[in-house]
Design an enzyme around this catalytic site. Sequence first.
Site, short mmCIF file in Angstrom:
data_model
loop_
_atom_site.label_atom_id
_atom_site.label_comp_id
_atom_site.label_asym_id
_atom_site.label_seq_id
_atom_site.Cartn_x
_atom_site.Cartn_y
_atom_site.Cartn_z
N GLU A 95 118.22 -40.88 -11.81
CA GLU A 95 118.30 -40.78 -10.37
C GLU A 95 118.36 -42.15 -9.69
OE1 GLU A 95 116.43 -36.43 -9.70
OE2 GLU A 95 114.97 -38.04 -9.66
N CYS A 108 117.43 -47.97 -4.58
CA CYS A 108 116.39 -47.96 -5.61
C CYS A 108 117.03 -47.45 -6.89
CB CYS A 108 115.27 -47.04 -5.12
SG CYS A 108 113.95 -46.85 -6.31
N CYS A 115 110.83 -43.16 -19.24
CA CYS A 115 110.02 -44.38 -19.28
C CYS A 115 108.96 -44.20 -20.36
CB CYS A 115 109.34 -44.62 -17.93
SG CYS A 115 108.51 -46.22 -17.83
N CYS A 119 102.28 -44.38 -17.48
CA CYS A 119 101.31 -44.49 -16.38
C CYS A 119 100.91 -43.08 -15.95
CB CYS A 119 101.92 -45.26 -15.20
SG CYS A 119 102.40 -46.95 -15.66
N CYS A 122 102.45 -41.22 -12.62
CA CYS A 122 103.90 -41.30 -12.36
C CYS A 122 104.63 -40.13 -13.01
CB CYS A 122 104.44 -42.62 -12.90
SG CYS A 122 106.22 -42.80 -12.66
N CYS A 342 108.59 -42.70 -4.31
CA CYS A 342 108.10 -43.44 -5.48
C CYS A 342 107.38 -42.51 -6.44
CB CYS A 342 107.06 -44.48 -5.08
SG CYS A 342 107.59 -45.60 -3.83
N1 SAH Z 1 108.29 -49.44 -14.08
C1 SAH Z 1 108.31 -50.18 -12.86
C2 SAH Z 1 109.09 -49.49 -11.75
C3 SAH Z 1 108.55 -48.12 -11.48
S1 SAH Z 1 108.38 -47.29 -10.02
C4 SAH Z 1 106.89 -50.43 -12.40
O1 SAH Z 1 105.97 -49.89 -12.98
O2 SAH Z 1 106.69 -51.22 -11.47
C5 SAH Z 1 108.05 -48.24 -8.66
C6 SAH Z 1 106.63 -48.09 -8.10
O3 SAH Z 1 106.25 -46.74 -7.82
C7 SAH Z 1 105.61 -48.63 -9.08
O4 SAH Z 1 104.72 -49.46 -8.42
C8 SAH Z 1 104.92 -47.36 -9.52
O5 SAH Z 1 103.64 -47.63 -10.01
C9 SAH Z 1 104.92 -46.54 -8.25
N2 SAH Z 1 104.62 -45.12 -8.49
C10 SAH Z 1 104.73 -44.44 -9.64
N3 SAH Z 1 104.33 -43.17 -9.48
C11 SAH Z 1 103.98 -43.03 -8.19
C12 SAH Z 1 103.52 -41.93 -7.41
N4 SAH Z 1 103.38 -40.71 -7.93
N5 SAH Z 1 103.27 -42.14 -6.11
C13 SAH Z 1 103.47 -43.37 -5.57
N6 SAH Z 1 103.90 -44.43 -6.26
C14 SAH Z 1 104.17 -44.27 -7.55
#
Ligand code: SAH
Length: 370
Positions: A95, A108, A115, A119, A122, A342
């Site tokens: 996406e 974005c 991934c 985490c 996420c 996000c």
């Molecule tokens: N792998 C990279 C890019 C990922 S997403 C990273 O970890 O930075 C971009 C941002 O969205 C990251 O800061 C991630 O931690 C955040 N993110 C992930 N899941 C989320 C959620 N459910 N709600 C809000 N932010 C989230």
Amino acid sequence: MAGDPINLLGLPRAELETFVAEHLDAKPFRARQLMKWIYRRGAADFAGMSDLGREFRARLAEVAAITVPQIVAEQRSADGTRKWMLRMDEVQGIETVYIPEPHRGTLCISSQVGCAMDCTFCSTAQQGFNRNLTVAEIVGQVWLAHRELKDTRPDGRAITNIVFMGMGEPLANYRNVVPAMRVFLDELGYDLSRRRVTLSTSGLVPQIYKLAEECNVALAVSLHAPDDELRNELVPINRKHPIGELLEACWHYIDKQNGRSVTFEYVMLDGVNDKPEQARALARLLRGHPAKLNLIPFNSFPGTRYRCSPGAAILRFRDILNEHGLIATTRRTRGGDIDAACGQLAGRVKDRTQVRLGAKLTGRAAAQSP
Ligand code: SAH
């Protein structure tokens, strides 16, 4: 000429110059002409490239192609955010999200199918990991969005910022992400300044040092916790590269790249990382360093165990950081109604991981992990 045609989409200028010299016996200015056609004008075939000779175009078509990913679905949010699902193969999709604002338009983009960082908050992580995107698939997201959007602005520049905040961990796909960024920065590519291309990482320390030597873009780091104990739980890669080492790498990057500051992303999780003493601990960690904080309200997804912190808790957290002299802003949630916010990007991923990273780094078997 034997072999598959070479996909020119995403070749950085130096490589395109080598390509035209080796395959077409042509001068470097041919590469520059090609870049203008591919990126500025959004050309996908050689036939219409009117300032290239007929014979040259015919030879090009034999050895090269401009192959872009295919859009399989598009959704539009009430707030103007647009999300595209792009086909990667028979079953999988990634996406890309466009977020328009009055004075800028942010794209974005994704760097991987799924991934592997695992985490816990996420939704991309829940899908597991399949593979890295190629340079063409990364640049292709911008190419497609540019094509879809260029008529929405009089100057044709709908995309003013690119952020690697879609699916995937960009530094885990370093080899393909760096050439893609070179195309974003190149004046004959997307001509974006280095402050308008942001790489967001969960904290792959060795690659941050490597990036400091090779490419100059804005750095965002997903911190999410003020101490190792909590960060180990939320961002499992922290067990390998703890906060102290990560911050050292960040300050080194800023020094080396003459950058202004690192943006630390901090997702607000109710009762988990949003207490006043955690804000104070965070301030102690970052005070006096070139750091900014971006607080992200947690975006929910099916099956998650977390809830977003209440608005008042987020405000209080931000105020404490501000009182300690840190610049902290709250990210406005966009595209929530189409699952484009996000952490909500899920795409379609055929998981190939056998053991989840969190389980691997704690020695637990995947089957026993939650
Ligand atoms: N792998 C990279 C890019 C990922 S997403 C990273 O970890 O930075 C971009 C941002 O969205 C990251 O800061 C991630 O931690 C955040 N993110 C992930 N899941 C989320 C959620 N459910 N709600 C809000 N932010 C989230």
